[in-house]
Design an enzyme around this catalytic site. Structure first.
Site, PDB file in Angstrom:
ATOM      1  N   ASP A  41       0.755  -0.928  -0.380  1.00 52.76           N
ATOM      2  CA  ASP A  41       0.032  -0.114   0.134  1.00 52.76           C
ATOM      3  C   ASP A  41       1.129   1.328   0.007  1.00 52.76           C
ATOM      4  OD1 ASP A  41       1.065   0.039   2.500  1.00 52.76           O
ATOM      5  OD2 ASP A  41      -0.929  -0.772   3.543  1.00 52.76           O
ATOM      6  N   SER A  42       0.257   2.645   0.104  1.00 51.36           N
ATOM      7  CA  SER A  42       0.899   3.596   0.163  1.00 51.36           C
ATOM      8  C   SER A  42       1.306   3.992   0.790  1.00 51.36           C
ATOM      9  CB  SER A  42      -0.015   4.600  -0.540  1.00 51.36           C
ATOM     10  OG  SER A  42      -0.852   5.047  -0.220  1.00 51.36           O
ATOM     11  N   PHE A  99      -3.272   5.592   3.873  1.00 48.66           N
ATOM     12  CA  PHE A  99      -4.355   5.351   5.051  1.00 48.66           C
ATOM     13  C   PHE A  99      -3.881   4.870   6.038  1.00 48.66           C
ATOM     14  CE2 PHE A  99      -6.483   1.486   7.085  1.00 48.66           C
ATOM     15  CZ  PHE A  99      -8.468   2.686   6.676  1.00 48.66           C
ATOM     16  N   GLN A 128     -11.381   7.507  -6.246  1.00 43.30           N
ATOM     17  CA  GLN A 128     -12.549   7.884  -4.501  1.00 43.30           C
ATOM     18  C   GLN A 128     -13.348   8.895  -5.339  1.00 43.30           C
ATOM     19  OE1 GLN A 128     -11.722   7.480  -1.491  1.00 43.30           O
ATOM     20  NE2 GLN A 128      -9.189   6.936  -1.982  1.00 43.30           N
ATOM     21  N   ASP A 171      -8.188  -7.567  -0.577  1.00 40.72           N
ATOM     22  CA  ASP A 171      -7.317  -7.830   0.911  1.00 40.72           C
ATOM     23  C   ASP A 171      -7.891  -7.105   2.585  1.00 40.72           C
ATOM     24  OD1 ASP A 171      -6.476  -4.910   0.806  1.00 40.72           O
ATOM     25  OD2 ASP A 171      -5.714  -5.054   2.701  1.00 40.72           O
ATOM     26  N   CYS A 208     -12.548 -29.815   6.179  1.00 44.16           N
ATOM     27  CA  CYS A 208     -11.553 -28.848   5.513  1.00 44.16           C
ATOM     28  C   CYS A 208      -9.605 -29.687   6.160  1.00 44.16           C
ATOM     29  CB  CYS A 208     -11.371 -27.886   6.822  1.00 44.16           C
ATOM     30  SG  CYS A 208     -10.068 -26.974   6.816  1.00 44.16           S
ATOM     31  N   CYS A 239      -7.231 -27.885   7.181  1.00 42.94           N
ATOM     32  CA  CYS A 239      -5.838 -27.552   7.148  1.00 42.94           C
ATOM     33  C   CYS A 239      -5.578 -27.726   8.032  1.00 42.94           C
ATOM     34  CB  CYS A 239      -6.401 -25.931   7.364  1.00 42.94           C
ATOM     35  SG  CYS A 239      -7.207 -25.855   8.957  1.00 42.94           S
ATOM     36  N   CYS A 299      -7.407 -28.839  11.294  1.00 44.84           N
ATOM     37  CA  CYS A 299      -8.307 -29.474  11.006  1.00 44.84           C
ATOM     38  C   CYS A 299      -8.168 -30.853  11.384  1.00 44.84           C
ATOM     39  CB  CYS A 299      -9.615 -29.305   9.853  1.00 44.84           C
ATOM     40  SG  CYS A 299     -10.360 -27.024  10.293  1.00 44.84           S
ATOM     41  N   HIS A 301      -6.054 -22.463   9.607  1.00 47.37           N
ATOM     42  CA  HIS A 301      -7.265 -22.716   8.834  1.00 47.37           C
ATOM     43  C   HIS A 301      -8.069 -21.218   8.427  1.00 47.37           C
ATOM     44  CE1 HIS A 301     -11.567 -23.510   8.638  1.00 47.37           C
ATOM     45  NE2 HIS A 301     -12.140 -22.681   9.372  1.00 47.37           N
TER      46      HIS A 301
END
Lengths: 377, 377
Positions: free
Chosen positions: B94-95, B98, B191, B268, B306, B308, B311, B337
C-alpha cells in the site's frame, strides 16, 4: 521402530557416557535424549510436526498444568494426550510435585500428599502418589514419573534426609498404584540433595522397589553447574546400569554435555523454547541475544551451516526486526532454531559416544563456545 | 508461471464477475485473489511456506509500518522485502496513506503530502507521492499503490470532492515519480466516496493518467456492507475492463462474495489473521468463537472436511484449550485455518465463475452461513 514393551539397551559407551535406545510401543528414543517440554499440551510456538523435524523422539508433558486445564479426565475422554496434542510418539509426564511447589499457592504437604490452590483460578486440588499415577494414566503417558518431593536447595542434612525418606515412601506408593501396565514405564526419582550417603540410600531403596528407569532428582534447582556436576560425579553410578537415567530439568548446552559425560541418558528443559520467546538463540558459539542492535543490518543467518528454517530462510536482521516488533514469527523461528540446535547437540553426543570420541567432542564444544558469537563478525 | 512483464487476462466471466490471471515476473496471481496481509514483513503467526500452502499467490505489505521499522532503506540494503521476509512470490504494497491517518499522531496534510509522528517512537516523518514511490521501490514491491487520501466516511459532497481531487493530483505525481519499471505495476485508486458522479470523474482522471490496475478506494471504512455494495454496483464498471480491479481492505467472506459478483478481482484484509489471534474461526457455516465453553469437550474438528492442519490434527476441544491458555499454537492453528478457508473460498469463486455458476455458488454460500455453526452439534 516400535516395540510391544518398554525396554532399554546400551549400544555404546565412552567413559561413563552411554549411547543407547529406549524402545516403546510408540517408537524408539535415541539416547542420550533431550525432551522438549510441552507444558500445556503444546511445545510453545511449535507445531508437533516441526518438533519432530528437529529430531525429538519424545516430549515431556506437565501433570500439574494439565490436571488444572483442561483436566486429565477431559483429555482421557478425548482419547488421551497424544491424540489431544497431535503427537503420536512417546510422552513422558512429570508427577506434578515439582510444579505444585513452584507455581501453586496455599500448599500444604502431609504424609498423604500435597493440597494446593490452582494458580489459574484458585480452585482447591490434591495430589497424592495415587492421584499422580491416576492422572498420568488418564493422560496416557508412556513414561510415568513417581510422585516425590523435589528437595529444595540448599537443605541441611536433616531436612534433606526427611525429604528423601518421604519421597522414598511415596515412591513405594507410586509403584503400588501404578500396577502392571505393559508398554508403559514407571521411573523412580533419586533424592538426597548434595549428600552422597543419602543419594546412595535413596538409590538403594529405589532399586529394591524396582523401576523401569531412574531419575536424578533435586538438581538444577539453583545449586549451580559446579555443584550439580559434583553430585553427578557419583549419583548416576548408584543407579542400575541397565535402565535409563534421567536428569530432570536440565539444562544449558554445557550442562547437557557434562551430564552425558557423567552417565545421564535423558534430560528435559524449557530453556530452548523459553529462550526462543525472549529473543535468545543458542548456537555452537554460545548464546546470542537477537534483541541486540548489532544484528540490525546483519545479512548472515543466526548460525552458519544450520539447516533449520530460521537459518536457511532468514537473516539476523530479520530475526532482530520481528523480535523487536513482538511478532509471533520471532518466537516460532527462534524456538525452532533452539530446539534444532539442542537436537543436533544430542546427535553429536550420540555419534561421539558411538565413535569413542566423547572427549574430543567435548573439547571442541567448549572451544567453540569460548570463541563466542562476536568473533563471527 | 512467470512472465517478464506485468499483465492481466480475463479467462472467464459470469455476470460482472471475472476469473483471470495476473502475470508477473515473480509468478502468476489467480483472480479473484485474496491477499493475506503481512504488515511488518510477516503474516502474523504464519511461516511464508504455510501461507503459500493455503493457496495464496500474493501478499500485501504495509509501507507505513515498514518505513518506520526496520525502514525501507534497511530492507533495500538487505536485498528487498521478498528476500527479507522469505517470500519469493508477488508482493503488493500500500502507499502508506491510509495507515498514517489511522495510526500515526500529529498528522498534518498539505498539498505536498502528509507529515506525522511514528506511533512506535514518536519520530517525525513525511510521506509525499514521490516518497511513497521511493519507499515502495526500495521495498521491491511488485504492485505499487499510488499515494492517496482515503476519504473518511461519511463525507459531504464538498469534502469528498476536495479529497478526491487531491488524490487525483497525487495520482498524477505518483505516476510521474514511479517512472518506467518493467515487471512492476502501479495501481491508481478511485475515490469519490458514495457519490457516483465523483466516482466517475475519479475513474476518468485515473484512466487519463493510465495505470496497470485500479483500486476502488474509500470503502470498508465504516459504511457497512449495504452501502459498500451500493457503490460497488457501479464503481468498478467505471474502471478499465482489461485491468485488474482491487477493493482495498475487504473483508468478511460475505463482503468478498458480493464484491466478486460486482466485478472485483483482488482484495486484502487482516480479518482472517486477526481473527485467528482472538479465537475466531471462519467456516462455511460462519464465524465460530472457539473461546466459547461449548467447545470444551467437542472432539470434532473446527470444520468437517477441511484439510488445513488445524482441522486434520486437532479437536475443537484442543483449540479451545490452547486459546484459553493463551498458547501461541492457538494463534498459529486458527490463523492457518482462516487463511485456508479464505483461499478455499476464492478457489470456489474462481471455479464457479469459470463454470458460469456463480449464482448457484453464492446461494449455497449464504445458505450454509444461514445454517450456522450451532446446528453442527
Amino acid at each position: 521402530m516400535t516395540s510391544a514393551t518398554f525396554g532399554f539397551a546400551v549400544q555404546a559407551t565412552c567413559g561413563k557416557a552411554r549411547a543407547g535406545t529406549i524402545t516403546t510401543p510408540r517408537g524408539d528414543i535415541r539416547t542420550p535424549a533431550f525432551m522438549p517440554v510441552g507444558t500445556a499440551a503444546t511445545v510453545k510456538a511449535m507445531l508437533p510436526g516441526s518438533v519432530r523435524a528437529t529430531g525429538a523422539d519424545i516430549l515431556l508433558g506437565n501433570t500439574y498444568h494439565l490436571m488444572l486445564r483442561p483436566t486429565a479426565e477431559r483429555i482421557a475422554a478425548l482419547g488421551g494426550l497424544h491424540k489431544f496434542m497431535n503427537w503420536d510418539r512417546p510422552i513422558l509426564t512429570d508427577s506434578g510435585g515439582f510444579q505444585v511447589m513452584s507455581l501453586a499457592s496455599l500448599r500444604k504437604m502431609t504424609e498423604k500428599g500435597v493440597t494446593f490452590r490452582s494458580h489459574i483460578d484458585g480452585s482447591r486440588h490434591e495430589i497424592t502418589p495415587e492421584r499422580s499415577m491416576e492422572i498420568q494414566r488418564l493422560l496416557g503417558s508412556d513414561i510415568v514419573m513417581a510422585f516425590d518431593e523435589c528437595t529444595p536447595y540448599p537443605a541441611d542434612e536433616g531436612t534433606a534426609r526427611a525429604s528423601m525418606e518421604l519421597s522414598m515412601r511415596w515412591a513405594q506408593r507410586s509403584r503400588d498404584a501404578f500396577g502392571d501396565r505393559p508398554g508403559h514405564a514407571l521411573f523412580g526419582i533419586q533424592q538426597g540433595s548434595v549428600y552422597a550417603d543419602q543419594r546412595a540410600e535413596s538409590a538403594s531403596k529405589l532399586r529394591t522397589i524396582g523401576f523401569d528407569g531412574y531419575a536424578v532428582g533435586g538438581l538444577a534447582v539453583g545449586e549451580g553447574q559446579e555443584k550439580m556436576f559434583e553430585v553427578l560425579d557419583y549419583a548416576p553410578d548408584m543407579l542400575p546400569e541397565d535402565k535409563p537415567r534421567y536428569l530432570m530439568g536440565v539444562g544449558k548446552p554445557s550442562d547437557i554435555v557434562g551430564a552425558v559425560a557423567r552417565g545421564i541418558d535423558m534430560m528435559d528443559c524449557v530453556l530452548p523454547s523459553r529462550s526462543g520467546r525472549t529473543g535468545q538463540g543458542w548456537t555452537a558459539r554460545g548464546q546470542v541475544n537477537l534483541r541486540n542492535a548489532r544484528h540490525r543490518d546483519d545479512p548472515r543467518p543466526l548460525e552458519e551451516g544450520c539447516t533449520c528454517p530460521a537459518c536457511t530462510g532468514y537473516s539476523r536482521a530479520y530475526l532482530h526486526h520481528v523480535i523487536k516488533s513482538d511478532e509471533i514469527i520471532g518466537s516460532m523461528l527462534l524456538t525452532w532454531h533452539n530446539l534444532h540446535y539442542y537436537q543436533s547437540l544430542m546427535q553429536g553426543l550420540r555419534d561421539a559416544i558411538s565413535a569413542g570420541a566423547l572427549a574430543d567432542f567435548t573439547a571442541a564444544f567448549h572451544a567453540n563456545v569460548a570463541l563466542g558469537d562476536v568473533d563471527l563478525r
